[in-house]
Design a protein around this motif. Structure first.
Motif, PDB file in Angstrom:
ATOM      1  N   GLU A  90       0.815  -1.211   0.000  1.00 28.86           N
ATOM      2  CA  GLU A  90       0.000   0.000   0.000  1.00 28.86           C
ATOM      3  C   GLU A  90       0.854   1.271   0.000  1.00 28.86           C
ATOM      4  N   VAL A  91       2.029   1.205   0.628  1.00 30.93           N
ATOM      5  CA  VAL A  91       2.866   2.394   0.787  1.00 30.93           C
ATOM      6  C   VAL A  91       3.926   2.540  -0.300  1.00 30.93           C
ATOM      7  N   GLU A  92       3.873   1.701  -1.311  1.00 27.54           N
ATOM      8  CA  GLU A  92       4.837   1.823  -2.406  1.00 27.54           C
ATOM      9  C   GLU A  92       4.436   2.967  -3.327  1.00 27.54           C
ATOM     10  N   PRO A  93       5.396   3.686  -3.897  1.00 28.10           N
ATOM     11  CA  PRO A  93       6.844   3.557  -3.713  1.00 28.10           C
ATOM     12  C   PRO A  93       7.261   4.116  -2.347  1.00 28.10           C
ATOM     13  N   LEU A  94       7.762   3.250  -1.502  1.00 26.84           N
ATOM     14  CA  LEU A  94       8.006   3.532  -0.096  1.00 26.84           C
ATOM     15  C   LEU A  94       8.966   4.689   0.143  1.00 26.84           C
ATOM     16  N   TYR A  95      10.188   4.570  -0.373  1.00 25.37           N
ATOM     17  CA  TYR A  95      11.213   5.569  -0.024  1.00 25.37           C
ATOM     18  C   TYR A  95      10.909   6.956  -0.567  1.00 25.37           C
ATOM     19  N   PRO A  96      10.499   7.107  -1.818  1.00 21.55           N
ATOM     20  CA  PRO A  96      10.157   8.461  -2.277  1.00 21.55           C
ATOM     21  C   PRO A  96       9.024   9.082  -1.455  1.00 21.55           C
ATOM     22  N   ARG A  97       8.046   8.265  -1.067  1.00 23.78           N
ATOM     23  CA  ARG A  97       6.913   8.792  -0.299  1.00 23.78           C
ATOM     24  C   ARG A  97       7.335   9.211   1.100  1.00 23.78           C
ATOM     25  N   ILE A  98       8.131   8.381   1.751  1.00 25.46           N
ATOM     26  CA  ILE A  98       8.512   8.701   3.132  1.00 25.46           C
ATOM     27  C   ILE A  98       9.484   9.882   3.164  1.00 25.46           C
ATOM     28  N   VAL A  99      10.359   9.971   2.180  1.00 23.99           N
ATOM     29  CA  VAL A  99      11.264  11.123   2.097  1.00 23.99           C
ATOM     30  C   VAL A  99      10.437  12.399   1.915  1.00 23.99           C
ATOM     31  N   LYS A 100       9.441  12.368   1.045  1.00 27.37           N
ATOM     32  CA  LYS A 100       8.584  13.541   0.808  1.00 27.37           C
ATOM     33  C   LYS A 100       7.838  13.926   2.091  1.00 27.37           C
ATOM     34  N   TYR A 101       7.311  12.920   2.819  1.00 27.71           N
ATOM     35  CA  TYR A 101       6.616  13.180   4.080  1.00 27.71           C
ATOM     36  C   TYR A 101       7.527  13.938   5.046  1.00 27.71           C
TER      37      TYR A 101
END
Length: 115
Positions: A90-101
């Motif tokens: 559900e959280v993919e693409p994980l790293y780009p999303r978490i970095v943006k957060y």
């Protein structure tokens, strides 16, 4: 600290919640931050336009999951793994999303980073 860091370096950073920022988990399980409106212009707006002293910032599902886990010890990468374990693909693409957060919450000064 420059924001043009490579993703690998960013993932090694340790987020720390801003001091004095209060928050709570709502009945729906979502995190609500209470942000104090400070500064001269905000004080004038509070008196003249009856603006509130605090603004409520409502986080979405993934941000609400991450916020309580920010303890000043875990890296962005460790937090990403916890989110992946909880939500799977559900959280993919994980790293780009978490970095943006983390870039967004840092830009609002809700967190800072320590190395």
């Amino acid at each position: 600290m420059g924001r043009k860091k490579q993703k690998g370096n960013f993932l090694e950073l340790i987020p720390v919640r801003a001091e004095g920022l209060s928050w709570e988990k709502g009945e729906d399980g979502m995190i609500v931050l209470q942000v104090e409106n400070t500064g001269v212009f905000n004080r004038i707006a509070q008196k003249v336009f009856r603006r509130p002293k605090y603004t409520s910032v409502h986080m979405e599902q993934y941000g609400s999951f991450l916020w309580p886990l920010i303890d000043g010890k875990r890296t962005v990468m460790e937090l990403a793994k916890l989110q992946k374990d909880a939500f799977g693909d559900e959280v993919e693409p994980l790293y780009p999303r978490i970095v943006k957060y983390f870039q967004i919450v840092e830009s609002y000064r809700f967190i800072k980073f320590k190395n």
